[in-house]
Design a protein around this motif. Structure first.
Motif, PDB file in Angstrom:
ATOM      1  N   THR A  83       0.824  -1.205   0.000  1.00 39.57           N
ATOM      2  CA  THR A  83       0.000   0.000   0.000  1.00 39.57           C
ATOM      3  C   THR A  83       0.860   1.257   0.000  1.00 39.57           C
ATOM      4  O   THR A  83       0.523   2.249  -0.657  1.00 39.57           O
ATOM      5  CB  THR A  83      -0.942  -0.002   1.213  1.00 39.57           C
ATOM      6  N   THR A  87       0.517   4.742  -2.806  1.00 40.79           N
ATOM      7  CA  THR A  87      -0.259   5.782  -2.123  1.00 40.79           C
ATOM      8  C   THR A  87       0.652   6.873  -1.579  1.00 40.79           C
ATOM      9  O   THR A  87       0.218   8.012  -1.405  1.00 40.79           O
ATOM     10  CB  THR A  87      -1.062   5.217  -0.938  1.00 40.79           C
ATOM     11  N   HIS A  94      -3.974   5.409   5.369  1.00 39.10           N
ATOM     12  CA  HIS A  94      -4.559   4.541   4.344  1.00 39.10           C
ATOM     13  C   HIS A  94      -5.377   3.387   4.913  1.00 39.10           C
ATOM     14  O   HIS A  94      -6.151   2.757   4.197  1.00 39.10           O
ATOM     15  CB  HIS A  94      -3.510   4.047   3.353  1.00 39.10           C
ATOM     16  N   LEU A 136      -9.168   0.092   1.432  1.00 37.63           N
ATOM     17  CA  LEU A 136      -8.147   1.118   1.209  1.00 37.63           C
ATOM     18  C   LEU A 136      -8.817   2.490   1.285  1.00 37.63           C
ATOM     19  O   LEU A 136      -9.734   2.779   0.523  1.00 37.63           O
ATOM     20  CB  LEU A 136      -7.499   0.908  -0.161  1.00 37.63           C
ATOM     21  N   VAL A 138      -7.496   5.598   0.880  1.00 42.03           N
ATOM     22  CA  VAL A 138      -6.910   6.704   0.114  1.00 42.03           C
ATOM     23  C   VAL A 138      -6.760   6.282  -1.343  1.00 42.03           C
ATOM     24  O   VAL A 138      -6.959   5.117  -1.694  1.00 42.03           O
ATOM     25  CB  VAL A 138      -5.538   7.122   0.687  1.00 42.03           C
ATOM     26  N   ASP A 139      -6.402   7.246  -2.181  1.00 42.88           N
ATOM     27  CA  ASP A 139      -6.187   6.934  -3.595  1.00 42.88           C
ATOM     28  C   ASP A 139      -4.721   6.613  -3.857  1.00 42.88           C
ATOM     29  O   ASP A 139      -3.869   6.717  -2.973  1.00 42.88           O
ATOM     30  CB  ASP A 139      -6.663   8.076  -4.491  1.00 42.88           C
ATOM     31  N   THR A 140      -4.433   6.216  -5.093  1.00 34.84           N
ATOM     32  CA  THR A 140      -3.079   5.831  -5.484  1.00 34.84           C
ATOM     33  C   THR A 140      -2.608   6.677  -6.657  1.00 34.84           C
ATOM     34  O   THR A 140      -3.384   7.443  -7.256  1.00 34.84           O
ATOM     35  CB  THR A 140      -3.026   4.357  -5.910  1.00 34.84           C
ATOM     36  N   ASP A 143      -4.674   5.988  -9.660  1.00 31.06           N
ATOM     37  CA  ASP A 143      -5.952   6.697  -9.655  1.00 31.06           C
ATOM     38  C   ASP A 143      -5.776   8.140 -10.128  1.00 31.06           C
ATOM     39  O   ASP A 143      -6.606   8.667 -10.876  1.00 31.06           O
ATOM     40  CB  ASP A 143      -6.554   6.679  -8.246  1.00 31.06           C
ATOM     41  N   GLY A 170      -4.978   0.004  -6.985  1.00 30.52           N
ATOM     42  CA  GLY A 170      -5.761   1.113  -6.480  1.00 30.52           C
ATOM     43  C   GLY A 170      -7.242   0.951  -6.748  1.00 30.52           C
ATOM     44  O   GLY A 170      -7.748  -0.138  -7.013  1.00 30.52           O
ATOM     45  N   ALA A 513       5.718   7.368  -4.872  1.00 32.02           N
ATOM     46  CA  ALA A 513       4.521   7.931  -5.508  1.00 32.02           C
ATOM     47  C   ALA A 513       4.692   9.405  -5.872  1.00 32.02           C
ATOM     48  O   ALA A 513       4.402   9.795  -7.012  1.00 32.02           O
ATOM     49  CB  ALA A 513       3.303   7.722  -4.618  1.00 32.02           C
ATOM     50  N   PRO A 525      -0.968  11.406  -4.974  1.00 35.53           N
ATOM     51  CA  PRO A 525      -2.125  10.923  -4.219  1.00 35.53           C
ATOM     52  C   PRO A 525      -2.387  11.786  -2.991  1.00 35.53           C
ATOM     53  O   PRO A 525      -1.465  12.360  -2.398  1.00 35.53           O
ATOM     54  CB  PRO A 525      -1.716   9.502  -3.825  1.00 35.53           C
ATOM     55  N   ALA A 528      -0.349  11.199   0.240  1.00 38.90           N
ATOM     56  CA  ALA A 528       1.102  11.056   0.104  1.00 38.90           C
ATOM     57  C   ALA A 528       1.842  12.002   1.036  1.00 38.90           C
ATOM     58  O   ALA A 528       1.578  13.199   1.062  1.00 38.90           O
ATOM     59  CB  ALA A 528       1.526  11.302  -1.340  1.00 38.90           C
TER      60      ALA A 528
END
Length: 541
Positions: A83, A87, A94, A136, A138-140, A143, A170, A513, A525, A528
């Motif tokens: 993860t 992210t 997360h 999950l 949060v976004d990645t 995404d 994600g 990321a 993200p 992040a």
């Protein structure tokens, strides 16, 4: 010289002349993010001289390598580590706090990627199988790439483990995972209703069956393994009691190099089938590849073993072939690759003891039974513990409230008893995590990052160095905040974007990321917290 000429003209004519701004390098056509499950940085260094030319050596010589890179959270397991990669976030944001934890609403253990609303396509699905990224929070990067390109960018991940694929893909990508019942790679109904034609063609070819009856033997000469813990030559055969490929055989394939070969073969099929790196919309694509077998090998035999050593050498040769294929399919100047790991590994307790290191295993069931007995005697009439999934222990808060017992009192009693037990280094409490203020030691910081208010336990246990939670008598594991578990490889390579070299700066996996976001020119993200590794980025040409 050119600058001096411009300066002279400006003085003589009173006209300001500006140099043309550097044209930024175009975004790569394809970003490949690779995680080698369970690869400690130490193994990359120890076996470096035996690598071939095109795999790890290519990354080390043509890419940027951070030797002091870490999974900078306190619970170093597969789900949490995967993860972090895309992210750029820590677990307290997360929400993926372990591979398994306890659902406070039901009191039952849950799996990080389970989602009973969805099923595998064409495969049996058990209640706790990983089928979606619903947990999950949060976004990645994928995404964000999809968002920035109006969903025209393709984001795909493949892994020998469902959590390895799902947590790289994600919310908006597509995950394919190895099915130990069939040896296929499949996705779930979260992503689509039917496999595309290229996946169906891959299944029809049954590449997994070519390994039936194959024997994994050492790749190198016996002298190459002289410093390994394992003395005898090994030979592991892949078969089943039925005499033909079946579920037992497909499961056995996971422990050894052939799972990774299949994973990379499927990744190649995905590149061709989805035209990754050749997106008709002219936008970048992202491919996540999680190679799971090294983790299985290290768990079974330990990172000091001949099997682990040999597996890494075989993986090196696989990577060389995969990178060469990327050159052909995408062009040598069209792709960027990142290689890291979700966690490192401790040596087996027996090996550590041979090195005169205090090491051992703590049986979770016996430890928790002892704690429950102690708390029941201390707080008569109630059972404060609802459930546990170490390192997390969960209290029965309604029972405490009904009995008028303060949680802090139970925390104090539990912590004092646990710290007196063999193999326990520290016990963190919910009260301690929720207190504001500066952290103390680095381990304090890593554990705070790993604790999520809604998902984590009321107690979090930390074993002593080289100790682990487990009831077995062989094999190795991971999961602690110690350097052997946190220090992992971080290598990035891309001819037009990455300045090669060995970098001594401290780096974290959460830096990947935001660094890739800068290269792709997309928003990082939301969760992040890593930094952009500006020291490795080539200046715009």
């Amino acid at each position: 010289m050119r600058t001096a000429i411009f300066f002279s003209l400006a003085l003589s004519s009173a006209v300001t002349v500006h140099a043309a701004p550097a044209k930024p390098a175009a975004a790569p056509k394809l970003v490949v993010v690779m995680a080698v499950d369970g690869l400690p940085q130490e193994q990359l260094v120890r076996y470096r001289e035996q690598f071939g030319q095109g795999g790890f050596r290519r990354l080390l010589e043509q890419g940027a390598w951070f030797g002091n890179a870490h999974q900078a959270h306190g619970t170093t397991v597969t789900a949490v580590g995967h993860t972090a990669i895309l992210t750029g976030a820590y677990p307290y944001q997360h929400g993926i706090v372990a591979n398994n934890w306890i659902d406070r609403a039901t009191g039952e253990e849950i799996y990080c990627t389970e989602d009973r609303a969805f099923k595998y396509l064409g495969e049996d699905t058990k209640p706790n199988d990983g089928t979606s990224p619903a947990r999950l929070k949060v976004d990645t990067l994928g995404d964000q790439l999809r968002y920035a390109t109006g969903n025209r960018a393709k984001v795909l991940a493949v892994s020998g483990k469902d959590r390895g694929a799902i947590l790289l893909a994600g919310k908006g990508g597509t995950a394919y995972m190895y099915m130990e019942g069939s040896g296929n790679f499949a996705t779930s109904s979260y992503y689509m209703a039917q496999h595309p034609a290229w996946v169906q063609a891959f299944h029809a070819g049954k590449p997994q069956e070519r390994y039936y009856g194959r024997t994994w033997r050492p790749l190198l000469a016996d002298s190459a393994y002289a410093n390994d813990a394992e003395g005898p030559v090994f030979a592991l055969s892949y078969y089943s009691e039925s005499g033909q490929p079946d579920a037992a055989f497909y499961k056995r394939l996971k422990e050894g190099p052939y799972l990774d070969e299949l994973t990379l073969e499927f990744a190649r099929a995905a590149i061709d089938g989805e035209n990754l790196g050749r997106n008709p919309a002219g936008v970048p694509d992202l491919l996540g590849v999680s190679l799971s077998a090294h983790d299985y090998v290290n768990h079974a035999y330990g990172p000091e073993s001949r099997m682990s050593h040999d597996h890494l050498q075989r993986l090196d040769r696989m990577l060389a072939g995969f990178f060469a294929d990327l050159d052909k399919r995408v062009g040598s100047d069209g792709w960027v690759v990142v290689l890291t790991a979700d966690h490192g590994f401790a040596n087996t307790a027996e090996f550590s003891q041979q090195q005169h290191i205090d090491a051992g295993r703590v049986d979770p069931k016996k430890l928790m039974a002892g704690l429950a007995e102690h708390l029941a005697a201390t707080f008569k009439g109630i059972k404060p513990i609802a459930n546990f999934s170490l390192p997390n222990v969960y209290f029965d808060q309604p029972a405490l409230d009904k009995a008028g017992v303060k949680r802090a009192d139970v925390e104090t009693a539990a912590r004092a008893w646990l710290l007196a037990q063999t193999g326990i280094a520290e016990v963190y409490t919910r009260t301690r995590f929720e207190e504001s203020g500066a952290t103390g030691t680095r381990i304090d910081l890593l554990l705070r990052r790993a604790w999520h208010r809604g998902e984590s336990g009321d107690l979090v246990l930390v074993p002593r160095p080289y100790w682990s939670f487990g009831s077995g008598t062989s094999g190795a594991t991971h999961g602690t905040p110690y350097a052997y578990d946190t220090n992992v490889p971080l290598l990035m390579m891309g001819k037009r974007w990455i300045a090669p070299g060995s970098y001594s700066q401290y780096a974290e996996v959460v830096d990947i990321a935001p660094t890739l976001a800068a290269i792709l020119r997309v928003r990082p993200p939301a969760g992040a917290e890593g930094r952009v590794l500006t020291e490795i980025l080539k200046p715009a040409q």
